[in-house]
Design an enzyme around this catalytic site. Sequence first.
Site, PDB file in Angstrom:
ATOM      1  N   ASP A   1     -12.118 -42.350 -15.069  1.00 30.31           N
ATOM      2  CA  ASP A   1     -13.466 -42.554 -15.596  1.00 30.31           C
ATOM      3  C   ASP A   1     -13.698 -44.028 -15.915  1.00 30.31           C
ATOM      4  O   ASP A   1     -12.772 -44.756 -16.284  1.00 30.31           O
ATOM      5  CB  ASP A   1     -13.677 -41.740 -16.874  1.00 30.31           C
ATOM      6  CG  ASP A   1     -13.709 -40.237 -16.610  1.00 30.31           C
ATOM      7  OD1 ASP A   1     -13.857 -39.851 -15.435  1.00 30.31           O
ATOM      8  OD2 ASP A   1     -13.567 -39.465 -17.578  1.00 30.31           O
TER       9      ASP A   1
ATOM     10  N   GLU B   1      -7.976 -38.528 -12.847  1.00 28.42           N
ATOM     11  CA  GLU B   1      -7.907 -38.212 -14.269  1.00 28.42           C
ATOM     12  C   GLU B   1      -8.539 -36.849 -14.539  1.00 28.42           C
ATOM     13  O   GLU B   1      -9.742 -36.666 -14.385  1.00 28.42           O
ATOM     14  CB  GLU B   1      -8.647 -39.305 -15.059  1.00 28.42           C
ATOM     15  CG  GLU B   1      -8.815 -39.010 -16.529  1.00 28.42           C
ATOM     16  CD  GLU B   1      -9.776 -39.976 -17.210  1.00 28.42           C
ATOM     17  OE1 GLU B   1     -10.144 -39.714 -18.369  1.00 28.42           O
ATOM     18  OE2 GLU B   1     -10.172 -40.986 -16.593  1.00 28.42           O
TER      19      GLU B   1
ATOM     20  N   ASP C   1     -11.216 -44.677 -22.299  1.00 27.24           N
ATOM     21  CA  ASP C   1     -10.098 -43.764 -22.043  1.00 27.24           C
ATOM     22  C   ASP C   1      -9.618 -43.865 -20.602  1.00 27.24           C
ATOM     23  O   ASP C   1      -8.413 -43.858 -20.326  1.00 27.24           O
ATOM     24  CB  ASP C   1     -10.499 -42.319 -22.357  1.00 27.24           C
ATOM     25  CG  ASP C   1     -10.337 -41.993 -23.838  1.00 27.24           C
ATOM     26  OD1 ASP C   1      -9.652 -42.765 -24.522  1.00 27.24           O
ATOM     27  OD2 ASP C   1     -10.906 -40.986 -24.285  1.00 27.24           O
TER      28      ASP C   1
ATOM     29  N   ASP D   1     -14.663 -45.609 -18.421  1.00 23.20           N
ATOM     30  CA  ASP D   1     -14.833 -45.778 -19.859  1.00 23.20           C
ATOM     31  C   ASP D   1     -13.509 -46.254 -20.452  1.00 23.20           C
ATOM     32  O   ASP D   1     -12.544 -46.521 -19.733  1.00 23.20           O
ATOM     33  CB  ASP D   1     -15.308 -44.476 -20.517  1.00 23.20           C
ATOM     34  CG  ASP D   1     -14.333 -43.310 -20.308  1.00 23.20           C
ATOM     35  OD1 ASP D   1     -13.198 -43.558 -19.819  1.00 23.20           O
ATOM     36  OD2 ASP D   1     -14.686 -42.166 -20.626  1.00 23.20           O
TER      37      ASP D   1
END
Length: 646
Positions: free
Chosen positions: A512, A434, A516, A514
């Site tokens: 990541d 990403e 997103d 998280d």
Amino acid sequence: MSEEAKKPNYSADSIQALEGMEHVRMRPSMYIGDVGVRGLHHLVYEVVDNSIDEAMAGHCDAVDVWINEDNSISVKDNGRGIPVGMHKKEGVSALEVVMTKIGAGGKFDKDSYKVSGGLHGVGVSVVNALSNHLKATVYRDGKIWEQEYEKGKPSYPVKTVGETDEKGTMVTFIPDDTIFQAEIDFNYETLSARMRELSFLNKGIKISITDKRSKDDEGNFIREDFHSTEGLKEFVRYLDATREQLTSDVISMEGEKNGIPVEVAMVYNTSYTENLHSYVNNINTHEGGTHLSGFRRGLTGTLKKYAESTGMLDKLKFEIAGDDFREGLTAIISVKVAEPQFEGQTKTKLGNREVTSAVSQAVSEMLTNYLEENPADAKTIVQKVILAAQARNAAKKAREMVQRKTVMSGGGLPGKLSDCAWSEPEKCEIFLVEGDSAGGTAKQGRDRNFQAILPLRGKILNVEKAMQHKVFENEEIKNMFTALGVTIGTEEDSKALNLEKLRYHKIVIMCDADVDGSHIATLILTFFFRYMKELIEEGYVYIAAPPLYLVKKGAKKEYAWNDEERDAIVEKFGGSAPIQRYKGLGEMNAEQLWDTTMNPEFRTMRLVTIDNSAEADRTFSMLMGDEVPPRREFIENNAVYANIDI
């Protein structure tokens, strides 16, 4: 003579012992597929299959499954009960023969079972062999019979332990933890999904599953009850609950063709994906086979004939292909075959040739009647087919552009790809990372010999809501296709992948830790599931697991992947230590990323598998489709951490 008297007697003599089972414990994967999580859950399915076989034979209408506190499993039915009389050939109780001999069971006696599921008849004896302890209780002839086993060997002869008015069989087992690589921990959602599926495939049967390891807000054990009155029609509605339906109702049929029971249910929706799920004797045939070929033949031939007769195809400048008739189609095909012939040991492809014509005839008659009786729906379906054909033509041009780019750029590798030095696919892996920042760190930290890095900019296209030619035009998706080296397909079979050209046998999604990052990972998984499903089925797709925390105290440092690990490390360091929370991969330096996430010696990666294709189809549709309420409900029910098993 009465009809009841004419029926063959299901007794000890009905049980036929085919061969011994000494090598089951030495070669368990030959019998249950693997000794990981999937094989562990397959043990439950084998025991439940016996009960479902009783139901299909007309002797059982209730099956109850419990996950007990100690992670043992109990399965009880109200069937006839396994025979307990003395087996003439073996000299022991028929119950002991069933439990300790491979291939022993009533399903090999055509008078006892006309149709049965299970894995090549190995059934409960394999479960017994792979369990530390198993207890079989039979309710039959007014008595309760019992026998226990340790690693497949009887602890004592079959004995009576009481009297009863009940009938049926109950099996409780705990898998052998020296055989299974995975921790003995059954996933409730995985088992629940299979029980739901079985209830749809066998309407009228009541199936329950109870998890005694956890309770709801009211203090009751987690439990679900499944009972379908409409069978596959309900199954299709369940799968398509988050899609917009095009036809007024589910198109369905149930009957017998050429002596083969056939049940079909289908519906068209506004999506651009084809979702066909096929079953033989309750077994999900992932690779299809003759029944799926028959469905496609009947569907294509009937719809094409109708469309031509209406003149709606007259202005088309190109031929309509088979794929066009199946775009936006959700369908389930279930057949019951007395002697199924499967290709391979895993029962994933049906080979019986006589099934093709049976299903084709059934589908043709069903559709012909429906189209004649529902002209408005018929027109809507043909219009959908025409739009699909136009989109396919556009997608063909988009694919040709990708192929042309591949030729002109000399190998077709994207400019952002940092390739590895080795060329043997089985030794090589690619990280789909990403963002450019994390991609740069990964390039510095990797082992250049076997690790390739492809940074992906932002969130890729949501393929669940995109037409096929839009998918092929998307830059990030084109980069993935060309980096992996697989061909996109031909006009005749636009979904085929040439896995022989695959350049890496480990495809690692690294995002990541998280919200997103999870969204991006789900978008990529949706793309793989809809357009490169074979990569998942062959075990090539993984998800990286970067740590969430770095705990440091003086010269000591340790990484933590969750809050519990973080707290344990802090306590180990004396109760206080600075904690760094990684918000993204870009916050790690190259050495840290290598140590925690990329080094094969120390990293943790999650293999992406498809335990239940129909449930995976529904989950992706729900998470990535247009309907907001089901997605919101899912997020609310699974917050803070949503674990999606596909």
